[in-house]
Design an enzyme around this catalytic site. Structure first.
Site, PDB file in Angstrom:
ATOM      1  N   CYS A  58      -2.288   9.515   2.436  1.00  0.00           N
ATOM      2  CA  CYS A  58      -1.971   8.837   1.174  1.00  0.00           C
ATOM      3  C   CYS A  58      -3.059   9.107   0.140  1.00  0.00           C
ATOM      4  O   CYS A  58      -2.761   9.246  -1.044  1.00  0.00           O
ATOM      5  CB  CYS A  58      -1.792   7.342   1.401  1.00  0.00           C
ATOM      6  SG  CYS A  58      -3.178   6.559   2.215  1.00  0.00           S
ATOM      7  N   GLU A  91       0.880  -1.179   0.000  1.00  0.00           N
ATOM      8  CA  GLU A  91       0.000   0.000   0.000  1.00  0.00           C
ATOM      9  C   GLU A  91       0.909   1.219   0.000  1.00  0.00           C
ATOM     10  O   GLU A  91       1.532   1.535   1.017  1.00  0.00           O
ATOM     11  CB  GLU A  91      -0.884   0.005   1.256  1.00  0.00           C
ATOM     12  CG  GLU A  91      -1.801  -1.205   1.385  1.00  0.00           C
ATOM     13  CD  GLU A  91      -2.919  -1.208   0.351  1.00  0.00           C
ATOM     14  OE1 GLU A  91      -3.171  -0.158  -0.271  1.00  0.00           O
ATOM     15  OE2 GLU A  91      -3.512  -2.272   0.149  1.00  0.00           O
TER      16      GLU A  91
HETATM   17  P1  NAD Z   1       8.519   4.972   4.245  1.00  0.00           P
HETATM   18  O1  NAD Z   1       8.489   4.189   2.974  1.00  0.00           O
HETATM   19  O2  NAD Z   1       9.650   5.896   4.473  1.00  0.00           O
HETATM   20  O3  NAD Z   1       8.526   3.982   5.510  1.00  0.00           O
HETATM   21  C1  NAD Z   1       7.484   3.070   5.743  1.00  0.00           C
HETATM   22  C2  NAD Z   1       7.977   2.004   6.708  1.00  0.00           C
HETATM   23  O4  NAD Z   1       8.982   1.214   6.055  1.00  0.00           O
HETATM   24  C3  NAD Z   1       8.614   2.538   7.979  1.00  0.00           C
HETATM   25  O5  NAD Z   1       8.208   1.741   9.057  1.00  0.00           O
HETATM   26  C4  NAD Z   1      10.100   2.375   7.707  1.00  0.00           C
HETATM   27  O6  NAD Z   1      10.886   2.243   8.864  1.00  0.00           O
HETATM   28  C5  NAD Z   1      10.106   1.091   6.912  1.00  0.00           C
HETATM   29  N1  NAD Z   1      11.286   0.896   6.065  1.00  0.00           N
HETATM   30  C6  NAD Z   1      12.123   1.834   5.551  1.00  0.00           C
HETATM   31  N2  NAD Z   1      13.065   1.251   4.786  1.00  0.00           N
HETATM   32  C7  NAD Z   1      12.826  -0.082   4.815  1.00  0.00           C
HETATM   33  C8  NAD Z   1      13.431  -1.210   4.205  1.00  0.00           C
HETATM   34  N3  NAD Z   1      14.510  -1.088   3.419  1.00  0.00           N
HETATM   35  N4  NAD Z   1      12.901  -2.426   4.436  1.00  0.00           N
HETATM   36  C9  NAD Z   1      11.808  -2.577   5.205  1.00  0.00           C
HETATM   37  N5  NAD Z   1      11.177  -1.543   5.821  1.00  0.00           N
HETATM   38  C10 NAD Z   1      11.683  -0.309   5.622  1.00  0.00           C
HETATM   39  O7  NAD Z   1       7.121   5.714   4.330  1.00  0.00           O
HETATM   40  P2  NAD Z   1       6.635   6.763   5.452  1.00  0.00           P
HETATM   41  O8  NAD Z   1       7.325   8.052   5.215  1.00  0.00           O
HETATM   42  O9  NAD Z   1       6.705   6.139   6.776  1.00  0.00           O
HETATM   43  O10 NAD Z   1       5.089   6.898   5.084  1.00  0.00           O
HETATM   44  C11 NAD Z   1       4.603   7.794   4.149  1.00  0.00           C
HETATM   45  C12 NAD Z   1       4.253   7.079   2.863  1.00  0.00           C
HETATM   46  O11 NAD Z   1       3.273   6.078   3.135  1.00  0.00           O
HETATM   47  C13 NAD Z   1       3.613   7.994   1.846  1.00  0.00           C
HETATM   48  O12 NAD Z   1       4.106   7.677   0.570  1.00  0.00           O
HETATM   49  C14 NAD Z   1       2.141   7.647   1.961  1.00  0.00           C
HETATM   50  O13 NAD Z   1       1.397   7.950   0.813  1.00  0.00           O
HETATM   51  C15 NAD Z   1       2.210   6.187   2.205  1.00  0.00           C
HETATM   52  N6  NAD Z   1       0.972   5.686   2.799  1.00  0.00           N
HETATM   53  C16 NAD Z   1       0.199   4.846   2.059  1.00  0.00           C
HETATM   54  C17 NAD Z   1      -1.002   4.391   2.588  1.00  0.00           C
HETATM   55  C18 NAD Z   1      -1.885   3.445   1.821  1.00  0.00           C
HETATM   56  O14 NAD Z   1      -2.729   2.826   2.431  1.00  0.00           O
HETATM   57  N7  NAD Z   1      -1.732   3.299   0.515  1.00  0.00           N
HETATM   58  C19 NAD Z   1      -1.397   4.796   3.863  1.00  0.00           C
HETATM   59  C20 NAD Z   1      -0.589   5.657   4.582  1.00  0.00           C
HETATM   60  C21 NAD Z   1       0.609   6.091   4.036  1.00  0.00           C
END
Ligand code: NAD
Length: 501
Positions: free
Chosen positions: A281, A247
């Site tokens: 998002c 997502e």
């Molecule tokens: P992010 O991708 O920076 O991090 C998300 C999660 O992934 C965090 O817990 C982070 O620690 C972890 N992570 C980072 N690198 C990783 C790796 N190499 N392997 C595994 N895990 C790793 O995103 P964010 O800044 O926390 O969230 C914002 C983003 O989330 C925006 O793009 C937003 O649109 C999206 N989002 C999507 C939805 C949806 O349902 N589609 C809902 C909420 C947020």
């Protein structure tokens, strides 16, 4: 006693491998959390596996009863959970409460509907296999890894956790490094009502902890976050063929037709774009409005947006930008849009006052600018004039992302919704699909794949098991080496009559 830190980077205290969670409004440390390494993550998955065996064996009715108790406990503690969400994200208290309302509505639905959606059911065997009784059922995977973001630190991961638990799995959850306290609070509240086994384990840390979870032998991984991280998660999971549901982000659009209710459309555009300081998002990042009504619509949007205030006080409409590095992304997108000929109708680059960004409304922004093609994730809105809705659909569908959309139109809403390349559409409202637990939620393209919420969300966390049971000997025996020659001739004759017409 709260301490101040300079930024929200990985400031571990080396001696005990912990990191702080910080209030983005003040920079004060709220708490310290373990920096879980590979071994800690693997041990959480092993413990979850034991819990999964117990939980999976309980059956639907027992799981439903326990999950509804959790739902009731969370509902009673909405203000407490909302307070923690506000502290870790900075979002206004009522936004946090609204998030908690979504949490309990989805948990309740998942608990009540799991049996109906996943239980064993008969399916037709068809003419060629009349002798078989056929059934399909959905069995739990075992242990689901959930990796979550910070912007809706309870609702977003719970969109996977609730449905995964209701389907009979245990969960290991890695919350965002910005909101570990919310993750722990969720796990503690479940443990208080289901004390037998720890069904929901929380591991805390940064990217490395998330990467370790991808390698730790979970049976499926549900990731919510940016498309860039999703690619790393999928690559890591590919090594063990661990299935994933992704997502990711979006650049969601609202389309406004000439016959739309402009007051409602403007109100929805402003809330959809600015609520949670644009860190949603499925937030509205751009509006395509038909020429004839563009001026009136834009004036309404600007007038309403002008009244909004960003700040850390309870009466503020918008909180801070939770992730400090996002402030620079927002600033870049605004500068790029203005440099390419965009017009600032309200605010501009000067609206960026870290950790806050005052609402910004831009017009005449080219489709190739970063504010249009990339996720800005701030309280900004670009308004685009179009000749008609078909022009708008073509522009929206040209993007890499395809998460949600909104259409305001008296007559063409359903038609336009069908044409949009995205996972969800709200007609004459905005983001409402996220609050309908029976609807699937998810995107296409760079917004990811797979679905959470609804029946599809329950099935996402279960394996389909197909079973046939022979009821009587077949009239024509073909699945045997002892097949007589006439059996194949007869079978082909039947097939030609049945399928060859
Ligand atoms: P992010 O991708 O920076 O991090 C998300 C999660 O992934 C965090 O817990 C982070 O620690 C972890 N992570 C980072 N690198 C990783 C790796 N190499 N392997 C595994 N895990 C790793 O995103 P964010 O800044 O926390 O969230 C914002 C983003 O989330 C925006 O793009 C937003 O649109 C999206 N989002 C999507 C939805 C949806 O349902 N589609 C809902 C909420 C947020």
């Amino acid at each position: 006693m709260a301490q101040s830190v300079d930024s929200r980077g990985p400031q571990t205290r080396e001696e005990d491998a912990r990191f702080p969670s910080v209030d983005p409004r003040t920079g004060e440390v709220i708490d310290y959390h373990p920096m879980d390494d590979e071994a800690a993550v693997r041990s959480a998955v092993a413990a979850a596996r034991e819990a999964a065996a117990w939980w999976g064996g309980l059956g639907f009715a027992q799981r439903r009863r326990r999950l509804l108790s959790w739902c009731s406990a969370l509902t009673q503690r909405i203000d407490e959970l909302a307070g923690l969400i506000t502290m870790e994200t900075g979002k206004p208290r009522d936004d946090a409460r609204l998030e908690c309302v979504l949490v309990v509505a989805h948990l309740d639905w998942a608990a009540r509907n799991a049996e109906r959606v996943l239980r064993r059911r008969r399916v037709r065997s068809g003419l060629l296999m009349l002798q078989e009784a056929s059934t399909v059922e959905y069995q739990p995977y075992g242990v689901i890894g959930v990796i979550g973001p910070w912007n809706y630190p309870a609702h977003t991961p719970m969109g996977s956790i609730s449905y995964a638990l209701a389907a009979g799995n245990a969960v290991v959850f890695k919350p965002s490094e910005l909101t570990p306290g919310v993750g722990r609070a969720l796990a503690e509240s479940l443990a208080a009502v289901v004390p037998e086994y720890p069904l929901l384990h929380v591991v805390t840390g940064f990217a490395e902890t998330g990467a370790a979870l991808c390698r730790a032998g979970v049976d499926k991984l549900a990731f919510t976050g940016s498309a860039g991280t999703a690619k790393k998660v999928m690559a890591a999971c590919a090594q063990t063929l661990t299935p994933v549901v992704l997502e990711c982000g979006g650049t969601d659009a609202m389309l406004v037709d000439s016959d739309a209710n402009l007051a409602a459309a403007a109100d929805a555009a402003v809330w959809g774009a600015m609520a949670n300081a644009g860190q949603t998002c499925v937030g509205v990042e751009r509006v395509y409005v038909v020429d004839e009504v563009a001026q009136e619509f834009t004036e309404r949007v600007v007038a309403q947006t002008r009244r909004l205030r960003a700040g850390g006080e309870p009466s503020a409409d918008l909180g801070p930008i939770t992730r400090p590095s996002q402030v620079e992304v927002i600033r870049d997108h605004l500068a790029d849009a203005l440099a390419r000929g965009g017009t600032a109708l309200l605010g501009g680059v000067e609206s960026v006052r870290p950790p806050y960004v005052e609402p910004v409304v831009l017009a005449d922004v080219p489709e190739t600018s970063r504010a249009v093609i990339e996720e800005t994730f701030g309280p900004t809105l670009t308004v685009h004039r179009v000749a008609n809705l078909d022009d708008a659909v073509a522009r929206v569908n040209a993007g890499r992302y395809g998460l949600g959309a909104a259409v305001f139109s008296a007559h063409r809403g359903a038609e336009i919704a069908r044409k949009l390349r995205c996972g969800m559409v709200a007609i004459n409202s905005v983001i409402s699909y996220a609050a309908v637990p029976s609807l699937p939620f998810g995107g296409v393209g760079d917004s990811g794949f797979g679905r959470v919420h609804g029946a599809e969300g329950l099935r996402e966390f279960a394996r389909a098991k197909a079973v046939t049971r022979r009821r009587f000997p077949p009239a024509v025996r073909v699945l045997t080496f002892a097949r007589p020659a006439w059996a194949m001739r007869l079978l082909l004759r039947i097939v030609r009559v049945r399928y060859g017409r």
